[in-house]
Design a protein around this motif. Sequence first.
Motif, PDB file in Angstrom:
ATOM      1  N   ASN A  76      44.465 -22.445 -30.354  1.00 20.07           N
ATOM      2  CA  ASN A  76      44.425 -21.121 -30.979  1.00 20.07           C
ATOM      3  C   ASN A  76      44.127 -21.230 -32.482  1.00 20.07           C
ATOM      4  N   GLY A  77      43.109 -20.506 -32.939  1.00 19.40           N
ATOM      5  CA  GLY A  77      42.751 -20.512 -34.360  1.00 19.40           C
ATOM      6  C   GLY A  77      41.864 -21.661 -34.787  1.00 19.40           C
ATOM      7  N   CYS A  78      41.469 -22.512 -33.838  1.00 17.60           N
ATOM      8  CA  CYS A  78      40.661 -23.689 -34.182  1.00 17.60           C
ATOM      9  C   CYS A  78      39.162 -23.386 -34.129  1.00 17.60           C
ATOM     10  N   GLN A  79      38.402 -24.198 -34.873  1.00 15.12           N
ATOM     11  CA  GLN A  79      36.940 -24.091 -34.857  1.00 15.12           C
ATOM     12  C   GLN A  79      36.304 -25.144 -33.961  1.00 15.12           C
ATOM     13  N   CYS A  80      37.071 -26.181 -33.666  1.00 15.60           N
ATOM     14  CA  CYS A  80      36.535 -27.271 -32.839  1.00 15.60           C
ATOM     15  C   CYS A  80      37.680 -27.948 -32.105  1.00 15.60           C
ATOM     16  N   VAL A  81      37.394 -28.434 -30.901  1.00 15.82           N
ATOM     17  CA  VAL A  81      38.337 -29.285 -30.176  1.00 15.82           C
ATOM     18  C   VAL A  81      37.698 -30.653 -29.992  1.00 15.82           C
ATOM     19  N   PHE A  82      38.420 -31.692 -30.374  1.00 21.51           N
ATOM     20  CA  PHE A  82      38.036 -33.073 -30.077  1.00 21.51           C
ATOM     21  C   PHE A  82      38.857 -33.486 -28.862  1.00 21.51           C
ATOM     22  N   HIS A  83      38.211 -33.534 -27.700  1.00 24.30           N
ATOM     23  CA  HIS A  83      38.961 -33.832 -26.475  1.00 24.30           C
ATOM     24  C   HIS A  83      38.879 -35.322 -26.173  1.00 24.30           C
ATOM     25  N   THR A  84      39.912 -36.042 -26.610  1.00 26.29           N
ATOM     26  CA  THR A  84      39.956 -37.495 -26.380  1.00 26.29           C
ATOM     27  C   THR A  84      40.897 -37.863 -25.241  1.00 26.29           C
ATOM     28  N   ALA A  85      41.760 -36.933 -24.833  1.00 28.15           N
ATOM     29  CA  ALA A  85      42.813 -37.263 -23.857  1.00 28.15           C
ATOM     30  C   ALA A  85      42.230 -37.510 -22.471  1.00 28.15           C
ATOM     31  N   SER A  86      42.405 -38.721 -21.980  1.00 30.69           N
ATOM     32  CA  SER A  86      41.996 -39.073 -20.624  1.00 30.69           C
ATOM     33  C   SER A  86      42.567 -40.450 -20.334  1.00 30.69           C
ATOM     34  N   PRO A  87      43.064 -40.676 -19.121  1.00 38.84           N
ATOM     35  CA  PRO A  87      43.676 -41.978 -18.844  1.00 38.84           C
ATOM     36  C   PRO A  87      42.651 -43.114 -18.859  1.00 38.84           C
ATOM     37  N   VAL A  88      43.064 -44.247 -19.438  1.00 42.30           N
ATOM     38  CA  VAL A  88      42.240 -45.460 -19.419  1.00 42.30           C
ATOM     39  C   VAL A  88      43.002 -46.500 -18.611  1.00 42.30           C
ATOM     40  N   ILE A  89      42.640 -46.583 -17.321  1.00 38.61           N
ATOM     41  CA  ILE A  89      43.301 -47.525 -16.414  1.00 38.61           C
ATOM     42  C   ILE A  89      42.213 -48.190 -15.578  1.00 38.61           C
ATOM     43  N   PHE A  90      42.248 -49.513 -15.497  1.00 39.63           N
ATOM     44  CA  PHE A  90      41.213 -50.206 -14.735  1.00 39.63           C
ATOM     45  C   PHE A  90      41.694 -50.645 -13.353  1.00 39.63           C
ATOM     46  N   ILE A 117      38.902 -18.767 -27.162  1.00 42.23           N
ATOM     47  CA  ILE A 117      39.115 -18.625 -28.610  1.00 42.23           C
ATOM     48  C   ILE A 117      37.800 -18.246 -29.287  1.00 42.23           C
ATOM     49  N   PRO A 118      37.694 -17.035 -29.837  1.00 41.99           N
ATOM     50  CA  PRO A 118      36.431 -16.586 -30.441  1.00 41.99           C
ATOM     51  C   PRO A 118      35.947 -17.480 -31.581  1.00 41.99           C
ATOM     52  N   SER A 119      36.886 -18.057 -32.338  1.00 41.94           N
ATOM     53  CA  SER A 119      36.504 -18.877 -33.498  1.00 41.94           C
ATOM     54  C   SER A 119      35.980 -20.251 -33.087  1.00 41.94           C
ATOM     55  N   LEU A 120      36.208 -20.609 -31.820  1.00 44.32           N
ATOM     56  CA  LEU A 120      35.935 -21.972 -31.369  1.00 44.32           C
ATOM     57  C   LEU A 120      34.595 -22.018 -30.632  1.00 44.32           C
ATOM     58  N   LYS A 121      33.648 -22.706 -31.211  1.00 40.88           N
ATOM     59  CA  LYS A 121      32.322 -22.782 -30.598  1.00 40.88           C
ATOM     60  C   LYS A 121      31.951 -24.182 -30.130  1.00 40.88           C
ATOM     61  N   SER A 178      30.498 -25.952 -20.143  1.00 44.63           N
ATOM     62  CA  SER A 178      30.074 -25.539 -21.494  1.00 44.63           C
ATOM     63  C   SER A 178      28.798 -24.708 -21.427  1.00 44.63           C
ATOM     64  N   ASN A 179      27.845 -25.135 -20.610  1.00 46.05           N
ATOM     65  CA  ASN A 179      26.591 -24.396 -20.465  1.00 46.05           C
ATOM     66  C   ASN A 179      26.839 -22.977 -19.935  1.00 46.05           C
ATOM     67  N   ASN A 180      27.817 -22.860 -19.042  1.00 46.30           N
ATOM     68  CA  ASN A 180      28.093 -21.559 -18.418  1.00 46.30           C
ATOM     69  C   ASN A 180      29.006 -20.663 -19.250  1.00 46.30           C
ATOM     70  N   ASN A 181      29.627 -21.229 -20.288  1.00 45.20           N
ATOM     71  CA  ASN A 181      30.631 -20.457 -21.035  1.00 45.20           C
ATOM     72  C   ASN A 181      30.381 -20.406 -22.541  1.00 45.20           C
ATOM     73  N   GLY A 182      29.167 -20.713 -22.936  1.00 44.92           N
ATOM     74  CA  GLY A 182      28.785 -20.526 -24.340  1.00 44.92           C
ATOM     75  C   GLY A 182      29.425 -21.478 -25.326  1.00 44.92           C
ATOM     76  N   LEU A 183      29.846 -22.648 -24.862  1.00 46.26           N
ATOM     77  CA  LEU A 183      30.411 -23.652 -25.772  1.00 46.26           C
ATOM     78  C   LEU A 183      29.343 -24.680 -26.132  1.00 46.26           C
ATOM     79  N   GLU A 184      29.331 -25.108 -27.394  1.00 46.49           N
ATOM     80  CA  GLU A 184      28.463 -26.221 -27.806  1.00 46.49           C
ATOM     81  C   GLU A 184      29.218 -27.511 -27.521  1.00 46.49           C
ATOM     82  N   LEU A 185      28.686 -28.316 -26.623  1.00 47.70           N
ATOM     83  CA  LEU A 185      29.341 -29.573 -26.267  1.00 47.70           C
ATOM     84  C   LEU A 185      28.546 -30.747 -26.826  1.00 47.70           C
TER      85      LEU A 185
END
Length: 326
Positions: A76-90, A117-121, A178-185
């Motif tokens: 909420n209120g952000c301009q960008c999300v850096f999505h790094t969270a994902s499990p690293v297990i081999f 979030i409108p501010s988040l593109k 992202s393509n379907n929801n107007g987000l720049e990925l």
Amino acid sequence: MIGEGKVVCVTGASGFIASWLVKFLLQRGYTVHATIRSLDDPKKTQHLLALDGAKERLSLFEASLLEEGSFESAVNGCQCVFHTASPVIFSVSDPKAQLLDPAVKGTLNVLKSAAKIPSLKRVILTSSIAAVICGVKPPEFGAVVDETWFSDPETCEQKELWYPLSKTLAEDAAVKFSNNNGLELVVINPGFVIGPVLQPTINITSKGFIGLIETGKEVFPDGIYRLVDVRDVAIAHILAFENPKANGRYIMVADVNHSSEIMKIINQNYPAFDYSERYKDNKYEGTPPFFVSRTRAESLGVKFTTVEVSIKDTVESLKERKLLSF
């Protein structure tokens, strides 16, 4: 400062790459909303709260990849999300529960919250070279791997390459949403990430690197490492947000090295830890079987740290933590 007055979110903020990302964002003046799995775990929070600027501009949020809506307050209120969270297990016993669901459903949960979030593109997704390199056929000798290469989900499944499959499916789901929801990925695809560690617990790649250093046991059966410095990867994420023209994928690999080359670099810097026995009988000739293009990453403004510096800084960081015997 370039980030002054801008609010961004970093998911999985206690991780290896994300900790450096938070550090650099704070240095650039950004206000950071950082998500972690548990606010009650000091191993996840203390090193972040100790960063310069954290007292003024860092807020921690508890969020779970598989809990729908749990990222909404953080984004909420952000301009960008850096999505790094994902499990690293081999090595997994239940690929769906341990890797695939957290990677794919978790990515979609974050993106669904971001889309509200409108501010988040813009969203910067941490993917992996694993989503690039695991095709139907391995790269031919002398091939140059670039951003047009994609791992094949069927091949990954047949070979039980669950981590590459998780990154491939998550990246694909993110692109479609992202393509379907107007987000720049923008997608960052790092190789084997090394470098100094900020967090108190080390991640699986650092453990793998220790295994190579201490025992000569290779994480990869062919001994081929696509190395990149964690600091370069973190900066690439920020440049992908700050450059409005950034788009698509950016592979982050400084160099392709054989394990024997890594051992030689360590031996040159730490002769007391006699490594010469490890590689003297190695038949490796010095030409990597394939190359990885740096063109797009460098067009973003990335200046790659040399592998020699990255290896030395990794060893020094692990020595500081008394995780190495020399």
